[in-house]
Design a protein around this motif. Structure first.
Motif, PDB file in Angstrom:
ATOM      1  N   HIS A  12       0.637  -1.503  -0.053  1.00  0.00           N
ATOM      2  CA  HIS A  12      -0.147   0.182   0.128  1.00  0.00           C
ATOM      3  C   HIS A  12       0.720   0.872  -0.225  1.00  0.00           C
ATOM      4  O   HIS A  12       1.906   1.071  -0.575  1.00  0.00           O
ATOM      5  CB  HIS A  12      -1.182  -0.426   1.073  1.00  0.00           C
ATOM      6  N   GLY A  13       0.320   2.408   0.209  1.00  0.00           N
ATOM      7  CA  GLY A  13       1.179   3.570   0.308  1.00  0.00           C
ATOM      8  C   GLY A  13       0.141   4.536  -0.429  1.00  0.00           C
ATOM      9  O   GLY A  13      -0.457   4.675  -0.962  1.00  0.00           O
ATOM     10  N   GLY A  14       0.899   5.713   0.123  1.00  0.00           N
ATOM     11  CA  GLY A  14       0.247   7.018  -0.577  1.00  0.00           C
ATOM     12  C   GLY A  14      -1.568   6.880  -0.130  1.00  0.00           C
ATOM     13  O   GLY A  14      -1.771   6.989   0.605  1.00  0.00           O
ATOM     14  N   ARG A  15      -1.965   7.528  -1.677  1.00  0.00           N
ATOM     15  CA  ARG A  15      -3.494   7.521  -1.172  1.00  0.00           C
ATOM     16  C   ARG A  15      -4.273   6.126  -1.161  1.00  0.00           C
ATOM     17  O   ARG A  15      -5.453   6.251  -1.103  1.00  0.00           O
ATOM     18  CB  ARG A  15      -3.915   8.076  -2.789  1.00  0.00           C
ATOM     19  N   ASP A  16      -3.016   5.079  -1.125  1.00  0.00           N
ATOM     20  CA  ASP A  16      -4.373   3.844  -0.818  1.00  0.00           C
ATOM     21  C   ASP A  16      -3.551   3.786   0.600  1.00  0.00           C
ATOM     22  O   ASP A  16      -2.205   2.985   1.358  1.00  0.00           O
ATOM     23  CB  ASP A  16      -2.864   2.470  -2.213  1.00  0.00           C
ATOM     24  N   PRO A  17      -4.230   3.543   1.575  1.00  0.00           N
ATOM     25  CA  PRO A  17      -3.751   3.566   2.848  1.00  0.00           C
ATOM     26  C   PRO A  17      -3.938   1.461   3.113  1.00  0.00           C
ATOM     27  O   PRO A  17      -3.387   1.343   4.839  1.00  0.00           O
ATOM     28  CB  PRO A  17      -5.171   3.734   3.655  1.00  0.00           C
ATOM     29  N   LEU A  31       5.045  -0.065   6.558  1.00  0.00           N
ATOM     30  CA  LEU A  31       6.541   1.085   5.912  1.00  0.00           C
ATOM     31  C   LEU A  31       7.579   0.951   7.273  1.00  0.00           C
ATOM     32  O   LEU A  31       8.862  -0.060   6.716  1.00  0.00           O
ATOM     33  CB  LEU A  31       6.289   1.996   5.833  1.00  0.00           C
ATOM     34  N   ASN A  32       7.085   0.158   8.207  1.00  0.00           N
ATOM     35  CA  ASN A  32       7.971   0.624   9.233  1.00  0.00           C
ATOM     36  C   ASN A  32       9.041  -0.582   9.351  1.00  0.00           C
ATOM     37  O   ASN A  32       9.841  -0.993   9.887  1.00  0.00           O
ATOM     38  CB  ASN A  32       7.408   1.362  10.763  1.00  0.00           C
ATOM     39  N   ILE A  33       7.615  -1.222   9.735  1.00  0.00           N
ATOM     40  CA  ILE A  33       8.527  -3.278   9.715  1.00  0.00           C
ATOM     41  C   ILE A  33       9.401  -3.620   8.413  1.00  0.00           C
ATOM     42  O   ILE A  33      10.592  -3.750   8.985  1.00  0.00           O
ATOM     43  CB  ILE A  33       7.502  -4.458   9.611  1.00  0.00           C
ATOM     44  N   THR A  34       9.143  -2.799   7.109  1.00  0.00           N
ATOM     45  CA  THR A  34       9.991  -2.986   6.063  1.00  0.00           C
ATOM     46  C   THR A  34      10.949  -2.449   6.044  1.00  0.00           C
ATOM     47  O   THR A  34      12.462  -3.016   5.811  1.00  0.00           O
ATOM     48  CB  THR A  34       9.453  -2.821   4.733  1.00  0.00           C
ATOM     49  N   ARG A  52       9.417   0.810  -1.855  1.00  0.00           N
ATOM     50  CA  ARG A  52       8.880   2.171  -1.475  1.00  0.00           C
ATOM     51  C   ARG A  52      10.183   2.156  -0.138  1.00  0.00           C
ATOM     52  O   ARG A  52       9.637   2.192   0.520  1.00  0.00           O
ATOM     53  CB  ARG A  52       7.819   2.798  -1.976  1.00  0.00           C
ATOM     54  N   THR A  53      10.296   4.259   0.128  1.00  0.00           N
ATOM     55  CA  THR A  53      11.229   4.459   0.937  1.00  0.00           C
ATOM     56  C   THR A  53       9.825   5.617   2.622  1.00  0.00           C
ATOM     57  O   THR A  53      10.511   6.230   2.887  1.00  0.00           O
ATOM     58  CB  THR A  53      12.884   4.364   0.940  1.00  0.00           C
ATOM     59  N   ASP A  54       9.376   5.970   1.281  1.00  0.00           N
ATOM     60  CA  ASP A  54       8.742   7.164   2.152  1.00  0.00           C
ATOM     61  C   ASP A  54       6.829   6.723   1.700  1.00  0.00           C
ATOM     62  O   ASP A  54       6.236   5.886   0.853  1.00  0.00           O
ATOM     63  CB  ASP A  54       8.908   8.485   1.688  1.00  0.00           C
TER      64      ASP A  54
END
Length: 182
Positions: A12-17, A31-34, A52-54
């Motif tokens: 996921h990420g960005g507009r996809d929570p 993201l945190n676990i990765t 992705r890193t952000d």
């Protein structure tokens, strides 16, 4: 391990929570676990790339392209689960049917997580319908690290200690995978 390339994908990420519950966003946990897993795998000597890193949106096709373009040895997508019932719990690791190495990777990661995390074992399962498993050209798994819709698991998932433990268990599973396929 020196020449092995691992792509890790925070789902996921960005507009996809992704899944959400009580103000917790799956994309942030992933993201945190990765990021924690990235450090542990680098410390083991792997070449590691994150999709992705952000907090940015990437399509499923973008994620697959990143993995396929760098001659990746294994691909690991990190997720958290959700269900309509707040009683659903546990972790599971998914792989593409017919991928023998994907099945081995899923099995060792799942077993490592169960051994280290003391959480319900939902098993490792073949899933033909997951884009990132179907279209990557290397052994690939999708790890569901727990249910954010389950109060006990969401309370664990928001702690640094538990996210460190998840990353360590996955990293240990990767090490075990390379011992098994020699």
């Amino acid at each position: 391990m020196k020449n092995k390339i691992i792509v890790i994908d925070p789902g996921h990420g960005g507009r996809d929570p992704g899944a959400t519950a009580d103000g917790i966003y799956e994309k942030d946990l992933n993201l945190n676990i990765t990021a924690r897993l990235f450090i542990l795998l680098k410390d083991l000597g792997f070449k590691v790339k994150m999709t992705r890193t952000d907090n940015r949106y990437l399509s499923l096709g973008d994620r697959v392209k990143i993995a396929n373009d760098v001659n990746t040895d294994i691909f690991i997508s990190i997720h958290c689960n959700a269900a309509s019932s707040n009683k659903a719990n546990g972790i599971e690791t998914l792989y593409y049917p017919g991928s023998d190495k994907g099945k081995i990777l899923a099995g060792v990661i799942q077993h490592s997580m169960i051994d280290k995390l003391n959480i319900t074992d939902r098993g490792f399962k073949a899933r033909p319908d997951l884009f990132v498993l179907k279209y990557t050209s290397m052994p690939a798994v999708l790890v569901e690290c727990g249910f954010i819709t389950n109060l006990e698991e969401s309370e664990l998932l928001i702690t640094d200690k538990y996210r460190n433990d998840i990353a360590a268990a996955i990293s240990d599973g990767v090490g075990e995978y390379y011992k098994k396929i020699k």
